[in-house]
Design a protein around this motif. Structure first.
Motif, mmCIF file in Angstrom:
data_model
loop_
_atom_site.group_PDB
_atom_site.id
_atom_site.type_symbol
_atom_site.label_atom_id
_atom_site.label_comp_id
_atom_site.label_asym_id
_atom_site.label_seq_id
_atom_site.Cartn_x
_atom_site.Cartn_y
_atom_site.Cartn_z
ATOM 1 N N PRO A 120 0.831 -1.218 0.000
ATOM 2 C CA PRO A 120 0.000 0.000 0.000
ATOM 3 C C PRO A 120 0.862 1.264 0.000
ATOM 4 C CG PRO A 120 -0.736 -1.561 1.685
ATOM 5 C CD PRO A 120 0.587 -2.054 1.199
ATOM 6 N N MET A 121 0.554 2.168 -0.909
ATOM 7 C CA MET A 121 1.300 3.427 -0.976
ATOM 8 C C MET A 121 1.039 4.293 0.246
ATOM 9 S SD MET A 121 3.249 3.370 -3.535
ATOM 10 C CE MET A 121 3.763 5.085 -3.328
ATOM 11 N N GLU A 122 -0.097 4.058 0.925
ATOM 12 C CA GLU A 122 -0.390 4.847 2.117
ATOM 13 C C GLU A 122 0.685 4.660 3.193
ATOM 14 O OE1 GLU A 122 -2.414 2.817 0.634
ATOM 15 O OE2 GLU A 122 -4.046 4.058 -0.166
ATOM 16 N N LEU A 123 1.233 3.454 3.280
ATOM 17 C CA LEU A 123 2.288 3.206 4.261
ATOM 18 C C LEU A 123 3.532 4.033 3.946
ATOM 19 C CD1 LEU A 123 2.015 -0.695 4.628
ATOM 20 C CD2 LEU A 123 1.045 1.070 6.114
ATOM 21 N N HIS A 124 3.888 4.105 2.660
ATOM 22 C CA HIS A 124 5.052 4.910 2.270
ATOM 23 C C HIS A 124 4.780 6.399 2.505
ATOM 24 C CE1 HIS A 124 7.670 1.843 0.498
ATOM 25 N NE2 HIS A 124 6.564 1.258 0.057
ATOM 26 N N ASP A 125 3.560 6.826 2.177
ATOM 27 C CA ASP A 125 3.227 8.238 2.367
ATOM 28 C C ASP A 125 3.284 8.622 3.845
ATOM 29 O OD1 ASP A 125 2.849 8.457 -0.342
ATOM 30 O OD2 ASP A 125 0.680 8.109 -0.242
ATOM 31 N N ALA A 126 2.783 7.723 4.700
ATOM 32 C CA ALA A 126 2.824 8.004 6.141
ATOM 33 C C ALA A 126 4.259 8.061 6.641
ATOM 34 C CB ALA A 126 2.040 6.939 6.899
ATOM 35 N N PHE A 147 12.363 1.345 2.942
ATOM 36 C CA PHE A 147 12.547 0.027 2.328
ATOM 37 C C PHE A 147 12.686 -1.052 3.391
ATOM 38 C CE2 PHE A 147 15.315 -3.349 0.667
ATOM 39 C CZ PHE A 147 14.574 -3.751 -0.425
ATOM 40 N N TYR A 148 13.448 -0.751 4.446
ATOM 41 C CA TYR A 148 13.714 -1.752 5.479
ATOM 42 C C TYR A 148 12.516 -1.957 6.407
ATOM 43 C CZ TYR A 148 16.140 -4.262 9.206
ATOM 44 O OH TYR A 148 16.514 -5.201 10.139
ATOM 45 N N HIS A 149 11.794 -0.892 6.752
ATOM 46 C CA HIS A 149 10.736 -0.981 7.752
ATOM 47 C C HIS A 149 9.332 -1.061 7.149
ATOM 48 C CE1 HIS A 149 13.272 -0.364 11.313
ATOM 49 N NE2 HIS A 149 13.970 0.482 10.579
ATOM 50 N N VAL A 150 9.184 -0.747 5.875
ATOM 51 C CA VAL A 150 7.854 -0.786 5.251
ATOM 52 C C VAL A 150 7.807 -1.835 4.143
ATOM 53 C CG1 VAL A 150 6.119 0.508 3.967
ATOM 54 C CG2 VAL A 150 7.414 1.631 5.785
ATOM 55 N N THR A 151 8.744 -1.752 3.197
ATOM 56 C CA THR A 151 8.691 -2.634 2.027
ATOM 57 C C THR A 151 9.005 -4.076 2.384
ATOM 58 O OG1 THR A 151 9.361 -0.780 0.616
ATOM 59 C CG2 THR A 151 9.546 -2.994 -0.295
ATOM 60 N N LEU A 152 10.116 -4.294 3.051
ATOM 61 C CA LEU A 152 10.520 -5.672 3.356
ATOM 62 C C LEU A 152 9.490 -6.433 4.202
ATOM 63 C CD1 LEU A 152 14.383 -5.544 3.929
ATOM 64 C CD2 LEU A 152 13.113 -6.383 1.955
ATOM 65 N N PRO A 153 8.946 -5.849 5.279
ATOM 66 C CA PRO A 153 7.912 -6.599 6.021
ATOM 67 C C PRO A 153 6.683 -6.919 5.170
ATOM 68 C CG PRO A 153 8.773 -4.800 7.362
ATOM 69 C CD PRO A 153 9.325 -4.603 5.985
ATOM 70 N N ASP A 186 6.552 11.297 8.264
ATOM 71 C CA ASP A 186 7.364 11.207 9.487
ATOM 72 C C ASP A 186 8.838 11.488 9.232
ATOM 73 O OD1 ASP A 186 5.133 10.591 10.942
ATOM 74 O OD2 ASP A 186 5.404 8.420 10.788
ATOM 75 N N GLY A 187 9.184 11.778 7.974
ATOM 76 C CA GLY A 187 10.568 12.120 7.646
ATOM 77 C C GLY A 187 11.456 10.922 7.353
ATOM 78 N N ALA A 188 10.884 9.766 7.076
ATOM 79 C CA ALA A 188 11.679 8.571 6.790
ATOM 80 C C ALA A 188 12.279 8.658 5.397
ATOM 81 C CB ALA A 188 10.807 7.326 6.909
#
Length: 342
Positions: A233-239, A251-257, A243-245
């Motif tokens: 979901p792109m919403e996770l990346h947008d959020a 990639f490590y905390h959103v994409t990989l999981p 937060d300044g990620a």
């Protein structure tokens, strides 16, 4: 009276429902029966016969077909587990599985990220190019790579190394011409001795196996990972951006999981295929040099076909089935890939 009548009607209806359900169940069993019979014929029977052969003294096809083999218990397994070649084959097989799987993951994830990035143009054509290796027969691909790793002076890879040596010498020559007051020669550390006997040493041969294995399997991994990345979901990346990620953090905390389960599924399948690899070592140099890179299936094939030890080879194959079965069961269980599956 009315209560007795209702009870009789209800009981009659229940009996008819049970009869109808029994007939439907019987009809269902008749429908699936041929499929079950085929499964038993093509899957379980060969494995059962292999186990039977492994506890006999069968030496060649004639003793198997003619029924001349005698039961000897677990003698073949005792001989197998005390054979140093078995442990060498088992170790080099698991090493190939581990190294090639790691390389496949790195290559496949990198390519998949590129193919799904918003700033990359022509992704549709690039995806078509990526899966080209899957369109060729496996023996053709292995033979091509066998030619690339030729130990001849004018073999493809040796020619590339010769071009590299020439480029280094030209650069050093230019520097030497500029610095005319001192003589400069190309350092030996930067030059490669050619020709390289790619299939003449144990670890150079192993590197050739891994390279070929990775090239043959990465398209499958890329297909799975690209599909998984498209479902993040792109919403996770947008959020995370809010937060300044940064990219690597996301990639490590959103994409990989998010793609963990599909990647593990593809990894288990390709690891199992690597464990069963036969064509690459056999076509390259038959597991050489000196049987040092003899994978488990090559070991079993040689014992059966070249040394006429059918029973001993059957013990090898039964052991291989047990190892790959345990590996896949543990991988699925620890990876929790069967959760939610009835």
């Amino acid at each position: 009276m009315s209560t007795s009548f209702l009870d009789r009607v209800t009981d009659l209806g229940h009996r008819r429902l049970r009869a109808d359900r029994t007939s439907r169940d019987l009809f269902g069993y008749l429908l699936v029966g041929p499929g079950i019979a085929l499964f038993l014929s093509f899957m379980l029977f060969p494995i059962a016969f292999l186990i039977y052969l492994s506890v006999t003294d069968a030496t060649h096809a004639g003793t198997v077909i003619g029924g001349e083999a005698s039961l000897i218990g677990v003698d073949n397994y005792v001989a197998l587990f005390t054979d140093t070649q078995f442990w060498n084959s088992l170790g080099i097989t698991w090493l190939l599985v581990a190294v090639s799987l790691l390389a496949k993951l790195v290559v496949a994830v990198t390519i998949a990220v590129v193919l799904t990035h918003s700033r990359v143009r022509g992704k549709r054509y690039m995806r078509a190019i990526v899966i080209v290796p899957m369109g060729f027969p496996e023996i053709f691909r292995v033979t091509i790579w066998r030619g690339l790793f030729s130990s001849a002076r004018f073999g493809p890879l040796n020619e590339i190394l010769a071009m590299y040596n020439g480029a280094v010498e030209r650069v050093v020559g230019v520097v030497d011409a500029v610095a005319f007051f001192v003589t400069i020669e190309a350092p030996g550390l930067l030059l490669v001795d050619i020709p390289v006997a790619w299939l003449g040493g144990r670890w150079s041969t192993f590197l050739a196996y891994v390279t070929t294995e990775v090239w043959m399997a990465y398209p499958f991994m890329v297909i799975i990972i690209v599909s998984a990345l498209q479902d993040v979901p792109m919403e996770l990346h947008d959020a995370a951006k809010v937060d300044g990620a940064g990219y690597l953090y996301r990639f490590y905390h959103v994409t990989l999981p998010a793609i963990k389960r599909p990647v593990m599924f593809a990894s288990i399948l390709t690891a199992a295929a690597s464990f069963q690899q036969f064509l690459v070592p056999w076509v390259f140099n038959r597991g050489g040099p000196g049987r040092q890179n003899e994978l488990l299936l090559v070991y079993g094939f040689r014992e059966a076909i070249e040394l006429n030890e059918y029973a001993f080879a059957s013990a090898i194959m039964v052991t291989a089935i047990a190892f790959i079965g345990m590996f896949m069961w543990l991988a699925v269980k620890k990876g929790r890939l069967a959760e939610g599956v009835n």
